[in-house]
Write a protein that holds these residues in place. Sequence first.
Motif, PDB file in Angstrom:
ATOM      1  N   GLU A  36     -46.422 -17.588  -8.490  1.00 31.99           N
ATOM      2  CA  GLU A  36     -45.983 -18.519  -7.454  1.00 31.99           C
ATOM      3  C   GLU A  36     -45.166 -17.795  -6.390  1.00 31.99           C
ATOM      4  OE1 GLU A  36     -45.526 -22.568 -10.190  1.00 31.99           O
ATOM      5  OE2 GLU A  36     -43.732 -21.454  -9.598  1.00 31.99           O
ATOM      6  N   HIS A  37     -44.956 -18.480  -5.273  1.00 29.66           N
ATOM      7  CA  HIS A  37     -44.045 -18.002  -4.240  1.00 29.66           C
ATOM      8  C   HIS A  37     -43.430 -19.214  -3.578  1.00 29.66           C
ATOM      9  CE1 HIS A  37     -47.563 -18.914  -1.754  1.00 29.66           C
ATOM     10  NE2 HIS A  37     -46.792 -18.866  -0.677  1.00 29.66           N
ATOM     11  N   TYR A  38     -42.311 -18.995  -2.892  1.00 30.88           N
ATOM     12  CA  TYR A  38     -41.595 -20.107  -2.276  1.00 30.88           C
ATOM     13  C   TYR A  38     -40.930 -19.615  -1.000  1.00 30.88           C
ATOM     14  CZ  TYR A  38     -38.753 -24.375  -2.011  1.00 30.88           C
ATOM     15  OH  TYR A  38     -38.184 -25.567  -1.623  1.00 30.88           O
ATOM     16  N   VAL A  39     -41.045 -20.417   0.058  1.00 31.10           N
ATOM     17  CA  VAL A  39     -40.427 -20.109   1.344  1.00 31.10           C
ATOM     18  C   VAL A  39     -39.507 -21.268   1.704  1.00 31.10           C
ATOM     19  CG1 VAL A  39     -40.840 -19.703   3.811  1.00 31.10           C
ATOM     20  CG2 VAL A  39     -42.403 -18.724   2.103  1.00 31.10           C
ATOM     21  N   ALA A  40     -38.324 -20.963   2.219  1.00 38.37           N
ATOM     22  CA  ALA A  40     -37.364 -22.028   2.532  1.00 38.37           C
ATOM     23  C   ALA A  40     -36.597 -21.709   3.808  1.00 38.37           C
ATOM     24  CB  ALA A  40     -36.383 -22.223   1.378  1.00 38.37           C
ATOM     25  N   ASN A  41     -36.298 -22.777   4.536  1.00 37.23           N
ATOM     26  CA  ASN A  41     -35.429 -22.676   5.709  1.00 37.23           C
ATOM     27  C   ASN A  41     -34.208 -23.559   5.523  1.00 37.23           C
ATOM     28  OD1 ASN A  41     -36.578 -25.186   5.938  1.00 37.23           O
ATOM     29  ND2 ASN A  41     -37.406 -24.891   8.003  1.00 37.23           N
ATOM     30  N   GLN A  42     -33.895 -23.868   4.249  1.00 38.86           N
ATOM     31  CA  GLN A  42     -32.740 -24.677   3.901  1.00 38.86           C
ATOM     32  C   GLN A  42     -31.818 -23.879   2.981  1.00 38.86           C
ATOM     33  OE1 GLN A  42     -32.100 -27.775   5.083  1.00 38.86           O
ATOM     34  NE2 GLN A  42     -33.994 -27.830   6.288  1.00 38.86           N
ATOM     35  N   ASP A  43     -30.597 -24.370   2.798  1.00 36.82           N
ATOM     36  CA  ASP A  43     -29.597 -23.663   1.994  1.00 36.82           C
ATOM     37  C   ASP A  43     -29.807 -23.951   0.513  1.00 36.82           C
ATOM     38  OD1 ASP A  43     -27.459 -22.130   1.275  1.00 36.82           O
ATOM     39  OD2 ASP A  43     -25.947 -23.639   1.790  1.00 36.82           O
ATOM     40  N   VAL A  44     -30.807 -23.278  -0.048  1.00 40.07           N
ATOM     41  CA  VAL A  44     -31.109 -23.385  -1.476  1.00 40.07           C
ATOM     42  C   VAL A  44     -31.027 -21.976  -2.064  1.00 40.07           C
ATOM     43  CG1 VAL A  44     -32.605 -25.388  -1.185  1.00 40.07           C
ATOM     44  CG2 VAL A  44     -33.601 -23.089  -1.109  1.00 40.07           C
ATOM     45  N   VAL A  45     -31.143 -21.892  -3.389  1.00 40.70           N
ATOM     46  CA  VAL A  45     -31.262 -20.597  -4.045  1.00 40.70           C
ATOM     47  C   VAL A  45     -32.602 -20.574  -4.786  1.00 40.70           C
ATOM     48  CG1 VAL A  45     -29.916 -21.410  -6.035  1.00 40.70           C
ATOM     49  CG2 VAL A  45     -30.253 -18.957  -5.668  1.00 40.70           C
ATOM     50  N   ILE A  46     -33.366 -19.513  -4.584  1.00 41.26           N
ATOM     51  CA  ILE A  46     -34.665 -19.344  -5.245  1.00 41.26           C
ATOM     52  C   ILE A  46     -34.448 -18.431  -6.442  1.00 41.26           C
ATOM     53  CG2 ILE A  46     -37.083 -18.752  -4.941  1.00 41.26           C
ATOM     54  CD1 ILE A  46     -36.622 -18.838  -1.905  1.00 41.26           C
ATOM     55  N   THR A  47     -34.849 -18.881  -7.619  1.00 42.61           N
ATOM     56  CA  THR A  47     -34.586 -18.120  -8.834  1.00 42.61           C
ATOM     57  C   THR A  47     -35.872 -17.751  -9.546  1.00 42.61           C
ATOM     58  OG1 THR A  47     -34.419 -20.049 -10.302  1.00 42.61           O
ATOM     59  CG2 THR A  47     -32.421 -19.388  -9.118  1.00 42.61           C
ATOM     60  N   THR A  48     -35.808 -16.671 -10.315  1.00 40.35           N
ATOM     61  CA  THR A  48     -36.921 -16.291 -11.169  1.00 40.35           C
ATOM     62  C   THR A  48     -36.402 -15.315 -12.213  1.00 40.35           C
ATOM     63  OG1 THR A  48     -39.272 -15.682 -11.144  1.00 40.35           O
ATOM     64  CG2 THR A  48     -37.781 -14.255  -9.910  1.00 40.35           C
ATOM     65  N   VAL A  49     -37.211 -15.070 -13.241  1.00 38.78           N
ATOM     66  CA  VAL A  49     -36.878 -14.096 -14.275  1.00 38.78           C
ATOM     67  C   VAL A  49     -38.037 -13.119 -14.380  1.00 38.78           C
ATOM     68  CG1 VAL A  49     -36.313 -13.720 -16.702  1.00 38.78           C
ATOM     69  CG2 VAL A  49     -35.451 -15.752 -15.528  1.00 38.78           C
ATOM     70  N   LEU A  50     -37.735 -11.825 -14.359  1.00 42.40           N
ATOM     71  CA  LEU A  50     -38.748 -10.783 -14.322  1.00 42.40           C
ATOM     72  C   LEU A  50     -38.647  -9.855 -15.523  1.00 42.40           C
ATOM     73  CD1 LEU A  50     -38.122  -9.687 -10.620  1.00 42.40           C
ATOM     74  CD2 LEU A  50     -39.983 -11.177 -11.398  1.00 42.40           C
ATOM     75  N   GLY A  51     -39.814  -9.496 -16.056  1.00 41.56           N
ATOM     76  CA  GLY A  51     -39.892  -8.418 -17.028  1.00 41.56           C
ATOM     77  C   GLY A  51     -40.531  -7.230 -16.331  1.00 41.56           C
ATOM     78  N   SER A  52     -41.827  -7.032 -16.590  1.00 42.79           N
ATOM     79  CA  SER A  52     -42.555  -5.975 -15.879  1.00 42.79           C
ATOM     80  C   SER A  52     -43.082  -6.469 -14.539  1.00 42.79           C
ATOM     81  CB  SER A  52     -43.717  -5.469 -16.742  1.00 42.79           C
ATOM     82  OG  SER A  52     -44.594  -6.521 -17.084  1.00 42.79           O
ATOM     83  N   CYS A  53     -42.974  -7.766 -14.282  1.00 39.45           N
ATOM     84  CA  CYS A  53     -43.374  -8.324 -12.990  1.00 39.45           C
ATOM     85  C   CYS A  53     -42.425  -7.857 -11.885  1.00 39.45           C
ATOM     86  CB  CYS A  53     -43.365  -9.849 -13.037  1.00 39.45           C
ATOM     87  SG  CYS A  53     -44.602 -10.585 -14.115  1.00 39.45           S
ATOM     88  N   ILE A  54     -42.833  -8.109 -10.652  1.00 38.29           N
ATOM     89  CA  ILE A  54     -42.024  -7.750  -9.493  1.00 38.29           C
ATOM     90  C   ILE A  54     -41.888  -8.965  -8.582  1.00 38.29           C
ATOM     91  CG2 ILE A  54     -42.190  -6.515  -7.266  1.00 38.29           C
ATOM     92  CD1 ILE A  54     -42.839  -4.011  -8.790  1.00 38.29           C
ATOM     93  N   SER A  55     -40.726  -9.086  -7.971  1.00 32.32           N
ATOM     94  CA  SER A  55     -40.520 -10.059  -6.903  1.00 32.32           C
ATOM     95  C   SER A  55     -40.244  -9.319  -5.607  1.00 32.32           C
ATOM     96  CB  SER A  55     -39.344 -10.985  -7.207  1.00 32.32           C
ATOM     97  OG  SER A  55     -39.727 -12.032  -8.070  1.00 32.32           O
ATOM     98  N   ALA A  56     -40.922  -9.758  -4.563  1.00 32.29           N
ATOM     99  CA  ALA A  56     -40.608  -9.323  -3.208  1.00 32.29           C
ATOM    100  C   ALA A  56     -39.838 -10.453  -2.543  1.00 32.29           C
ATOM    101  CB  ALA A  56     -41.881  -9.003  -2.435  1.00 32.29           C
ATOM    102  N   CYS A  57     -38.647 -10.148  -2.071  1.00 32.52           N
ATOM    103  CA  CYS A  57     -37.824 -11.109  -1.344  1.00 32.52           C
ATOM    104  C   CYS A  57     -37.865 -10.711   0.129  1.00 32.52           C
ATOM    105  CB  CYS A  57     -36.386 -11.086  -1.854  1.00 32.52           C
ATOM    106  SG  CYS A  57     -36.220 -11.397  -3.622  1.00 32.52           S
ATOM    107  N   ILE A  58     -38.348 -11.596   0.969  1.00 35.15           N
ATOM    108  CA  ILE A  58     -38.533 -11.263   2.382  1.00 35.15           C
ATOM    109  C   ILE A  58     -37.713 -12.220   3.252  1.00 35.15           C
ATOM    110  CG2 ILE A  58     -40.212 -10.917   4.227  1.00 35.15           C
ATOM    111  CD1 ILE A  58     -42.336 -10.388   2.182  1.00 35.15           C
ATOM    112  N   TYR A  59     -37.014 -11.644   4.211  1.00 36.28           N
ATOM    113  CA  TYR A  59     -36.103 -12.398   5.076  1.00 36.28           C
ATOM    114  C   TYR A  59     -36.391 -12.076   6.532  1.00 36.28           C
ATOM    115  CZ  TYR A  59     -31.573 -13.703   7.192  1.00 36.28           C
ATOM    116  OH  TYR A  59     -30.575 -14.243   7.978  1.00 36.28           O
ATOM    117  N   ASP A  60     -36.398 -13.107   7.365  1.00 38.20           N
ATOM    118  CA  ASP A  60     -36.518 -12.921   8.807  1.00 38.20           C
ATOM    119  C   ASP A  60     -35.206 -13.374   9.435  1.00 38.20           C
ATOM    120  OD1 ASP A  60     -36.929 -13.151  11.550  1.00 38.20           O
ATOM    121  OD2 ASP A  60     -39.042 -13.656  11.325  1.00 38.20           O
TER     122      ASP A  60
END
Length: 203
Positions: A36-60
């Motif tokens: 999954e992926h999630y994009v937000a323009n509101q004041d929330v926190v996006i959470t996940t738990v990773l083992g061998s997976c990777i998360s890319a966090c992208i900010y503009d």
Amino acid sequence: MIDRPEIPQQLSDFSHFGPFWEPRWKRYAVKVKPGEHYVANQDVVITTVLGSCISACIYDPVMGLGGLNHFMLPAGEADHIGSSSRYGLFAMEQLINDMMKQGCQRQNMQVKLTGGGNMMVGLSDIGQQNIDFILKYIEDEGLNLIASDLGGDQARRVAYFPLEGRMLVNKLDHREDQRLIEEERSYRVEVDRNLDDSDVELF
């Protein structure tokens, strides 16, 4: 008891996610699962738990919004292009394109990476393969990588604040490893079973 604010309005493409109140951060949170992926323009926190997976966090910073994905991609120079490698590439493009739908520009995007742990010592290091893939992808696409926390042998809990581009990473106790290994193994099987090549268009 502190009154909770109203649930922030989500972008239409992500209205199926269920925000929940997170007392630690005093704001609503959204959990992103593998694939999954999630994009937000509101004041929330996006959470996940990773083992061998990777998360890319992208900010503009120009648009003031951000997003996070969670993917698994065993890939390497000698690998054939199969469903898993295509899924990982597709996951990155999904996140970037959904941010561009909101007016973001690639040249403004700031990328932070985390994950890729070696969760099964002595066996094939999927985590390192994931790291090799994402670093090559970032280089090939000319994206601006400003921070990373990759590799090691611990799982990670991630909290990402999309209005600030702030990524917090907490290394987890090894007692949680086996559960994550089983979840990721099940996810890989499910992806390979359900991904229909005819429905995937790479761009």
